[in-house]
Design a protein around this motif. Structure first.
Motif, mmCIF file in Angstrom:
data_model
loop_
_atom_site.group_PDB
_atom_site.id
_atom_site.type_symbol
_atom_site.label_atom_id
_atom_site.label_comp_id
_atom_site.label_asym_id
_atom_site.label_seq_id
_atom_site.Cartn_x
_atom_site.Cartn_y
_atom_site.Cartn_z
ATOM 1 N N GLY A 74 0.833 -1.191 0.000
ATOM 2 C CA GLY A 74 0.000 0.000 0.000
ATOM 3 C C GLY A 74 0.868 1.241 0.000
ATOM 4 O O GLY A 74 2.066 1.181 -0.288
ATOM 5 N N LYS A 75 0.265 2.369 0.338
ATOM 6 C CA LYS A 75 0.976 3.639 0.332
ATOM 7 C C LYS A 75 1.950 3.732 1.502
ATOM 8 O O LYS A 75 1.810 3.034 2.508
ATOM 9 C CB LYS A 75 -0.025 4.802 0.417
ATOM 10 N N THR A 76 2.904 4.645 1.350
ATOM 11 C CA THR A 76 3.815 4.987 2.435
ATOM 12 C C THR A 76 3.432 6.359 2.975
ATOM 13 O O THR A 76 3.351 7.326 2.208
ATOM 14 C CB THR A 76 5.278 5.011 1.959
ATOM 15 N N VAL A 77 3.158 6.430 4.276
ATOM 16 C CA VAL A 77 2.750 7.685 4.909
ATOM 17 C C VAL A 77 3.804 8.085 5.937
ATOM 18 O O VAL A 77 4.224 7.274 6.763
ATOM 19 C CB VAL A 77 1.365 7.554 5.573
ATOM 20 N N LEU A 78 4.218 9.336 5.869
ATOM 21 C CA LEU A 78 5.132 9.920 6.843
ATOM 22 C C LEU A 78 4.324 10.722 7.850
ATOM 23 O O LEU A 78 3.455 11.517 7.475
ATOM 24 C CB LEU A 78 6.139 10.830 6.133
ATOM 25 N N ILE A 79 4.608 10.505 9.139
ATOM 26 C CA ILE A 79 3.964 11.250 10.223
ATOM 27 C C ILE A 79 5.059 11.876 11.078
ATOM 28 O O ILE A 79 5.971 11.172 11.537
ATOM 29 C CB ILE A 79 3.076 10.353 11.095
ATOM 30 N N THR A 80 4.995 13.186 11.311
ATOM 31 C CA THR A 80 5.956 13.836 12.193
ATOM 32 C C THR A 80 5.246 14.605 13.296
ATOM 33 O O THR A 80 4.216 15.235 13.083
ATOM 34 C CB THR A 80 6.875 14.810 11.428
ATOM 35 N N GLY A 81 5.812 14.540 14.477
ATOM 36 C CA GLY A 81 5.457 15.413 15.583
ATOM 37 C C GLY A 81 6.721 16.129 16.016
ATOM 38 O O GLY A 81 7.830 15.610 15.870
ATOM 39 N N GLY A 82 6.591 17.330 16.557
ATOM 40 C CA GLY A 82 7.748 18.000 17.110
ATOM 41 C C GLY A 82 8.643 18.697 16.117
ATOM 42 O O GLY A 82 9.809 18.949 16.427
ATOM 43 N N VAL A 83 8.149 19.012 14.922
ATOM 44 C CA VAL A 83 8.888 19.954 14.081
ATOM 45 C C VAL A 83 9.053 21.246 14.870
ATOM 46 O O VAL A 83 10.123 21.855 14.890
ATOM 47 C CB VAL A 83 8.159 20.202 12.741
#
Length: 317
Positions: A41-50
């Motif tokens: 399936g798709k690849t999703v990037l999740i970031t917290g704390g930028v």
């Protein structure tokens, strides 16, 4: 499905890996979780704390990284929690302490620059370049009061903008905004043609169980919408509508800030938004709404610098 790899971390199909990725030529590390699903399936990037003290997004990323397992997803997840670890640990709002730079203002970064530049460069070239979709989780820091809302990229391909807007629309909030900016992690990702959103939930440096649970519900619904997770959407209370013609109001002077309305309030043209006074309570500046609209966020700190952002409001479309 191919191996999922970021820096020294890797995860085979059907596995999960957690650890630290070292920023090039430094001792700085980023906590990262890779979840390589059992199905393609798709690849999703999740970031917290930028932004390092926007705690609701950081804690949400930490919990998602712990809870989501390979069997839960169809595709791949890359989760950074938090991206600006040094700023988080130093309790320095918005900036990378080693160079004083706002990480979200230096994208796409520079491998030969200072630490913030190198973190941004790595984010682009190790994380973003693998993503089919990017979720960047923010929230108001100690000096900001906001109402939950979401930006979706506007400077991208028509297809990417539509995909981003459709995903943003499932967040449980009243408002969404098409971004016209070209700076920042998610906007740069959008410039490269990848659908991206920036979510705002929680404010004034506070996180609690209710805020994090609502944030996790937002992300789960987006992952279901994108086809990474199975099952029905979790129930929401709000359907986001677009705000347009946003005004980002900056202060004319430095001084003590006294707002007259709160985030989420509706304002009328000519209504007083707030005022700035000196240490002797002498009036220095007063601000009024230019049109009928909705307050997305405002400064909550008692002190504001000259030319600092003190208000943002927009028109319901």
């Amino acid at each position: 499905m191919s191996l999922l790899k970021v820096g020294s971390l890797s995860a085979e199909k059907g596995t999960k890996t957690q650890g630290f990725v070292t920023v090039m030529d430094t001792d700085t590390v980023i906590p990262v979780t890779l979840v390589n699903g059992c199905e393609e399936g798709k690849t999703v990037l999740i970031t917290g704390g930028v932004h390092s003290c926007e705690y609701a997004g950081i804690q949400t990323a930490i919990e998602l990284a712990k809870e989501i397992q390979p069997e839960d997803i169809k595709g791949r997840l890359i989760i950074c929690h938090p991206l600006n670890k040094n700023g988080f640990e130093a309790r320095r709002p918005s900036i990378v302490p080693e160079d004083g730079k706002n990480l979200n203002r230096v994208f796409p970064g520079n491998k030969n620059g200072t630490l913030a530049d190198k973190i941004a460069y790595m984010q682009v070239n190790e994380f973003q370049n693998q993503a089919d979709f990017y979720i960047d989780m923010h929230g108001g820091e100690a000096h900001e009061q906001l109402t939950p809302y979401v930006y979706y990229v506007g400077n991208s391909t028509e297809e990417a903008v539509e995909i981003a807007r459709n995903a943003a629309s499932v967040m449980d909030c009243k408002y969404m905004v098409r971004s016209g900016a070209t700076t920042g992690a998610y906007n740069y990702c959008g410039l490269q043609g990848t659908p991206s959103i920036l979510m705002e939930r929680g404010c004034m440096g506070i996180w609690d169980r209710e805020i994090v649970d609502l944030y996790k519900k937002d992300v789960h619904n987006i992952l279901i919408h994108l086809g990474l997770m199975k099952g029905p959407m979790l129930q929401t209370q709000h359907k986001a509508k677009d705000l347009v013609d946003l005004i980002y109001l900056n202060s004319d002077v430095a001084g003590c800030w006294y707002p007259s309305v709160d985030a989420g309030d509706e304002v009328k043209e000519g209504q007083k938004l707030g005022e700035i006074r000196d240490y002797f309570s002498n009036l220095l500046a007063i601000y009024y709404a230019e049109y009928d609209g909705v307050v997305l966020y405002r400064a909550s700190a008692l002190w504001v610098d000259k030319d600092s952002n003190i208000f943002c409001y927009g028109k319901p479309e």
